[in-house]
Design a protein around this motif. Sequence first.
Motif, PDB file in Angstrom:
ATOM      1  N   TYR A 134      -6.391   0.428   8.903  1.00  0.00           N
ATOM      2  CA  TYR A 134      -5.591  -0.797   8.982  1.00  0.00           C
ATOM      3  C   TYR A 134      -6.430  -1.960   9.517  1.00  0.00           C
ATOM      4  O   TYR A 134      -6.335  -3.096   9.034  1.00  0.00           O
ATOM      5  CB  TYR A 134      -4.378  -0.566   9.880  1.00  0.00           C
ATOM      6  CG  TYR A 134      -3.473  -1.765  10.008  1.00  0.00           C
ATOM      7  CD1 TYR A 134      -3.067  -2.484   8.881  1.00  0.00           C
ATOM      8  CD2 TYR A 134      -3.035  -2.200  11.257  1.00  0.00           C
ATOM      9  CE1 TYR A 134      -2.243  -3.588   8.990  1.00  0.00           C
ATOM     10  CE2 TYR A 134      -2.209  -3.306  11.378  1.00  0.00           C
ATOM     11  CZ  TYR A 134      -1.811  -3.995  10.246  1.00  0.00           C
ATOM     12  OH  TYR A 134      -0.995  -5.094  10.366  1.00  0.00           O
ATOM     13  N   VAL A 152       1.669   2.596  11.600  1.00  0.00           N
ATOM     14  CA  VAL A 152       2.925   2.480  12.343  1.00  0.00           C
ATOM     15  C   VAL A 152       3.593   3.849  12.499  1.00  0.00           C
ATOM     16  O   VAL A 152       4.144   4.175  13.558  1.00  0.00           O
ATOM     17  CB  VAL A 152       3.888   1.492  11.646  1.00  0.00           C
ATOM     18  CG1 VAL A 152       5.276   1.538  12.284  1.00  0.00           C
ATOM     19  CG2 VAL A 152       3.328   0.078  11.715  1.00  0.00           C
ATOM     20  N   LYS A 153       3.535   4.656  11.444  1.00  0.00           N
ATOM     21  CA  LYS A 153       4.154   5.990  11.478  1.00  0.00           C
ATOM     22  C   LYS A 153       3.577   6.841  12.602  1.00  0.00           C
ATOM     23  O   LYS A 153       4.323   7.410  13.415  1.00  0.00           O
ATOM     24  CB  LYS A 153       3.960   6.702  10.136  1.00  0.00           C
ATOM     25  CG  LYS A 153       4.586   8.093  10.102  1.00  0.00           C
ATOM     26  CD  LYS A 153       4.378   8.771   8.750  1.00  0.00           C
ATOM     27  CE  LYS A 153       2.945   9.220   8.580  1.00  0.00           C
ATOM     28  NZ  LYS A 153       2.755  10.013   7.327  1.00  0.00           N
ATOM     29  N   GLY A 185       3.223  -4.867   4.243  1.00  0.00           N
ATOM     30  CA  GLY A 185       3.655  -3.950   3.199  1.00  0.00           C
ATOM     31  C   GLY A 185       2.581  -2.968   2.750  1.00  0.00           C
ATOM     32  O   GLY A 185       2.832  -2.124   1.878  1.00  0.00           O
ATOM     33  N   SER A 186       1.410  -3.059   3.345  1.00  0.00           N
ATOM     34  CA  SER A 186       0.313  -2.190   2.925  1.00  0.00           C
ATOM     35  C   SER A 186       0.536  -0.751   3.370  1.00  0.00           C
ATOM     36  O   SER A 186       1.148  -0.489   4.406  1.00  0.00           O
ATOM     37  CB  SER A 186      -1.021  -2.708   3.499  1.00  0.00           C
ATOM     38  OG  SER A 186      -1.032  -2.578   4.910  1.00  0.00           O
ATOM     39  N   GLU A 187       0.017   0.178   2.593  1.00  0.00           N
ATOM     40  CA  GLU A 187       0.127   1.593   2.927  1.00  0.00           C
ATOM     41  C   GLU A 187      -0.637   1.902   4.210  1.00  0.00           C
ATOM     42  O   GLU A 187      -0.232   2.777   4.996  1.00  0.00           O
ATOM     43  CB  GLU A 187      -0.424   2.454   1.780  1.00  0.00           C
ATOM     44  CG  GLU A 187       0.445   2.446   0.526  1.00  0.00           C
ATOM     45  CD  GLU A 187       1.860   2.930   0.803  1.00  0.00           C
ATOM     46  OE1 GLU A 187       2.010   3.925   1.541  1.00  0.00           O
ATOM     47  OE2 GLU A 187       2.812   2.310   0.290  1.00  0.00           O
ATOM     48  N   ARG A 201      -0.941   0.008   6.847  1.00  0.00           N
ATOM     49  CA  ARG A 201      -0.123  -0.333   8.019  1.00  0.00           C
ATOM     50  C   ARG A 201       1.033   0.657   8.186  1.00  0.00           C
ATOM     51  O   ARG A 201       1.380   1.033   9.307  1.00  0.00           O
ATOM     52  CB  ARG A 201       0.444  -1.750   7.899  1.00  0.00           C
ATOM     53  CG  ARG A 201       1.229  -2.160   9.151  1.00  0.00           C
ATOM     54  CD  ARG A 201       1.782  -3.569   9.067  1.00  0.00           C
ATOM     55  NE  ARG A 201       2.450  -3.930  10.304  1.00  0.00           N
ATOM     56  CZ  ARG A 201       3.684  -3.584  10.630  1.00  0.00           C
ATOM     57  NH1 ARG A 201       4.399  -2.833   9.790  1.00  0.00           N
ATOM     58  NH2 ARG A 201       4.224  -3.942  11.781  1.00  0.00           N
ATOM     59  N   LYS A 202       1.623   1.076   7.080  1.00  0.00           N
ATOM     60  CA  LYS A 202       2.728   2.033   7.151  1.00  0.00           C
ATOM     61  C   LYS A 202       2.275   3.330   7.820  1.00  0.00           C
ATOM     62  O   LYS A 202       2.989   3.908   8.645  1.00  0.00           O
ATOM     63  CB  LYS A 202       3.271   2.319   5.753  1.00  0.00           C
ATOM     64  CG  LYS A 202       4.022   1.149   5.135  1.00  0.00           C
ATOM     65  CD  LYS A 202       4.471   1.462   3.715  1.00  0.00           C
ATOM     66  CE  LYS A 202       5.169   0.264   3.077  1.00  0.00           C
ATOM     67  NZ  LYS A 202       5.547   0.531   1.672  1.00  0.00           N
ATOM     68  N   GLU A 203       1.077   3.793   7.451  1.00  0.00           N
ATOM     69  CA  GLU A 203       0.534   5.012   8.065  1.00  0.00           C
ATOM     70  C   GLU A 203       0.248   4.780   9.546  1.00  0.00           C
ATOM     71  O   GLU A 203       0.547   5.636  10.387  1.00  0.00           O
ATOM     72  CB  GLU A 203      -0.758   5.423   7.354  1.00  0.00           C
ATOM     73  CG  GLU A 203      -0.541   6.173   6.059  1.00  0.00           C
ATOM     74  CD  GLU A 203       0.112   7.527   6.294  1.00  0.00           C
ATOM     75  OE1 GLU A 203      -0.491   8.364   6.981  1.00  0.00           O
ATOM     76  OE2 GLU A 203       1.227   7.738   5.786  1.00  0.00           O
TER      77      GLU A 203
END
Length: 232
Positions: A146, A33-34, A25-27, A29-31
Amino acid sequence: MNLQAMLNYQETDRELYAIERELAGSEERKEYVKWKKFLESAPEKLDSLETKATSLKAEADGLVEQYEKAEEFLKEFGSLDELLESGADVSFYKKKAQSVLDKLKKLKAELSALTANINATNEEYQKLKKQVIAAQKNYRDASEKYASIKATKEEARKTIEAKLSVIAKDIDAEMMEKYKNKRKERIFPVIGKLFDKRCPFCSMEPPIAARNKLTGGGTIECDSCHRIIYQD
């Protein structure tokens, strides 16, 4: 199966699951993955645009060839006076000339539309290439960030995994494999106690025949949520 060992394993695994959820849920990781997904899909998009441009170019070349043939045909009308003097039907040649002129206008319009499409496709291709270059840098930055946040959890993760390894020695290998497979499917908790004749997770009531297998320390799998059920 040592049921208590299985429950102890799950309780310890809960700590590892919490770490995984926090990282997921970390920002950072989101970046990560994006940009990873963007770069994975970019080659296919670039290939698609190249294929489209090649197809449009071939279509445009075909129209140019037709246009040139039509223009060449019109040159034949330069000797129209001689044809008329020899008794040729002027109305026939007028209709033929008009037909060719109409075709030239149509071809010109189609060529104009194709040229615009080719230019738009090329512009899209160049834009995507620039985006890919920028995304590669963003991906490297996101990957480093990350990896950095993952590193802060590495010691805790290893400690928990060491505990799990010890507990797993008292658990039936087949059951352990089933548990790990469900964890890979992101199912958690994996095992729970039958509550009021129902699955403690989704509240579905297992068939009587299935519940009978729970006597004597047996387990069953819920038909609905696929978790493992036991009873005292």
